[in-house]
Scaffold this active site. Structure first.
Site, PDB file in Angstrom:
ATOM      1  N   LYS A   1       1.083  -1.059   0.040  1.00 19.67           N
ATOM      2  CA  LYS A   1       0.306   0.476   0.178  1.00 19.67           C
ATOM      3  C   LYS A   1       0.580   1.205   0.106  1.00 19.67           C
ATOM      4  CE  LYS A   1      -0.318   0.162   4.795  1.00 19.67           C
ATOM      5  NZ  LYS A   1      -1.393   0.913   6.145  1.00 19.67           N
TER       6      LYS A   1
ATOM      7  N   TYR B   1      18.026  31.060   3.810  1.00 24.36           N
ATOM      8  CA  TYR B   1      16.221  31.823   3.804  1.00 24.36           C
ATOM      9  C   TYR B   1      16.849  31.844   5.544  1.00 24.36           C
ATOM     10  CZ  TYR B   1      13.420  31.289   0.349  1.00 24.36           C
ATOM     11  OH  TYR B   1      13.268  31.310  -0.946  1.00 24.36           O
TER      12      TYR B   1
END
Length: 385
Positions: free
Chosen positions: A51, A278
Site C-alpha cells: 500500500k 533563508y
C-alpha cells in the site's frame, strides 16, 4: 515537423533531467521476502502489503516482483491503488484494506476484481445487493477490531451478530477474516489480549461452518510471536528492510531496499561570515566550500532537518547548511577533498564506509522510518536496480 530533442539528451540516464532519484534494489526486496517466508510454518500464506506506493518504494514494480515470488496476494489501502495495479497487468488477489466508504464504491471494487474489506452491517448489506444484481457470489474479508480502534467490527457481541448474518447469506463469500495489532512492536501482553479476542471470533465463525483465511500478523508480530501467524501474515515495513522495532534494530536481519541520491549541481567557495539560505540560520565560521543539490521539502526532504541532517559525499558525512528550501538545499563540503560538480550525494543509503539510514532521519524528525520513505514525493523517480 516534430522538433528534435537537444543534442546529447538521449544519453540522459533513466529519462529524467533533474539529478534527484530513488534506487530500489529488487534483489534486496526478494531477500527480505524470502527471510520472512523462512520464519513461517510451511503452509502459512503471505499477503504482501504494498500500500501507499509500497511505503514510498514504488508499488507497481515491487508488486510484480512479489507476485513472481509466489505470494498469496497483495494488500493495498484504496480502490485507486488496486485499479492502478490491475491496469499494470497484475492479476493476483488484491485486498483493499480501506473501509470502502461511500459504500456505492463497492461496485467499482467489484468491477476491477478487488477484494473489499467489510466492517459493518451496512457494508455487508450493500455487497449482498451487488451480488444479487450481478448474479455473482462476491468475495470479501471481514475486519474485526480487537483493540486498534480504527475500523472494524468490535470483537464480542457485534462480531457475532455480523457473522450470523454472513452464515445465513448465500450471495457473498467471506474468504478472509482479519484484525490488526496496535502495539506488536512494544507490548506483548496487549498483543496477546488482542489475539485472544480474535481467536474467540475465529472459533465462533468456524462453529457457524464458515471457511476462511484468518490473518493478523504485521511485520512486528511476525518476528515477535509465531502464535500470531495463523493462516496468513501481512508483512509491510519488513519487506523494505526497515525495522518496526524502535529500540532493537538488529532484531532481525533484513536489507534496506531504498537509497535516495542526488548530485552536486553548483559549488562555490565563500569567506568566513558568509550566510547561507533563508533566515541566515547558517553562517560560516571559516572560509568554506558550499555545494547546492536539487533536493528540497517538495521532494519530501523535510525542512525540519535544516542544519541537522548529514548527507554523504565521496564517502564522507557533510552537514546540511542553512534552511532547506522547496526545490534545493545546500551542504557544507569544505572537508571533502577533490569535491566537484556532478559528484553523487547520498541522502539515504551507503557510500564508501558510511551509511545514512531512514531511522537516522526519522530520529531527527521525531517520527518513524515509515514516514520517511512514504514522504518521498512522487516527483522523485524510482529506479529499479
Amino acid at each position: 515537423m516534430k522538433e528534435q530533442p537537444p543534442a546529447g539528451s538521449k544519453k540522459q540516464s533513466f529519462n529524467f533531467f533533474r539529478p534527484n532519484w530513488v534506487e530500489i534494489d529488487k534483489s534486496d526486496f526478494l531477500f527480505n521476502l524470502k527471510k520472512i517466508k523462512e520464519s513461517l510454518k510451511k503452509d502459512t500464506k503471505v499477503l504482501a502489503v504494498i500500500k501507499s506506493n509500497a511505503y514510498g518504494h514504488g508499488g507497481i514494480e515491487l508488486a510484480k516482483e512479489a507476485v513472481k515470488a509466489g505470494i498469496y496476494g497483495i494488500g493495498v489501502s484504496s480502490i485507486e491503488e488496486g485499479i492502478s495495479f490491475r491496469k499494470a497487468g497484475i492479476k493476483a488477489r488484491i485486498l483493499v484494506f480501506g473501509s470502502g466508504y461511500p459504500l456505492e464504491h463497492l461496485a467499482v471494487a467489484t468491477f476491477w476484481d478487488l477484494i473489499p474489506t467489510i466492517s459493518s452491517l451496512q457494508g455487508l448489506h450493500s455487497l449482498s445487493q451487488l451480488a444479487r444484481k450481478y448474479r455473482k457470489k462476491l468475495e470479501f474479508h471481514l475486519k474485526i477490531d480487537t483493540g486498534m480502534g480504527r475500523v472494524g467490527v468490535v470483537a464480542g457481541g457485534n462480531a457475532k451478530i455480523i457473522l450470523d448474518k454472513i452464515a445465513a447469506n448465500n450471495d457473498i463469500e467471506m474468504s478472509g477474516i482479519y484484525t490488526h495489532f496496535a502495539v506488536a512492536d512494544t507490548n506483548p501482553s496487549y498483543t496477546q489480549l488482542q489475539l485472544d479476542k480474535f481467536n474467540e471470533v475465529i472459533k465462533y465463525a468456524k462453529k457457524l461452518g464458515l471457511k476462511f483465511i484468518a490473518h493478523a500478523a504485521n511485520t512486528a508480530a511476525i518476528f515477535s510471536s509465531r502464535k500470531t501467524h495463523l493462516d496468513m501474515v501481512r508483512p509491510g515495513i519488513g519487506l523494505y528492510g526497515l525495522s518496526p522495532f524502535e529500540h532493537s534494530q538488529q532484531k532481525f536481519k533484513l536489507k534496506p531496499v531504498l537509497s535516495w541520491k542526488t548530485k552536486i549541481i553548483y559549488l562555490k567557495k565563500v569567506p568566513s561570515g558568509f550566510c547561507v539560505s533563508y533566515g541566515r540560520t547558517f553562517v560560516t565560521n571559516k572560509a568554506s566550500v558550499i555545494a547546492t543539490v536539487p533536493v528540497g521539502y517538495a521532494d519530501g526532504y523535510a525542512r525540519v532537518m535544516s542544519n541537522k541532517a548529514d548527507v554523504l559525499v565521496r564517502g564522507k558525512r557533510c552537514p546540511v547548511a542553512g534552511r532547506i528550501t522547496m526545490d534545493m538545499m545546500m551542504i557544507d563540503v569544505t572537508d571533502v577533498k577533490g569535491v566537484s560538480i556532478g559528484d553523487e550525494v547520498v541522502l539515504i543509503g551507503t557510500q564508501g564506509k558510511e551509511t545514512i539510514k531512514a531511522e537516522e532521519l526519522a530520529k531527527l524528525q521525531n517520527t518513524i522510518n515509515y514516514e520517511i520513505t512514504c514522504s518521498i514525493s512522487t516527483r522523485v523517480p524510482r529506479i529499479i536496480v
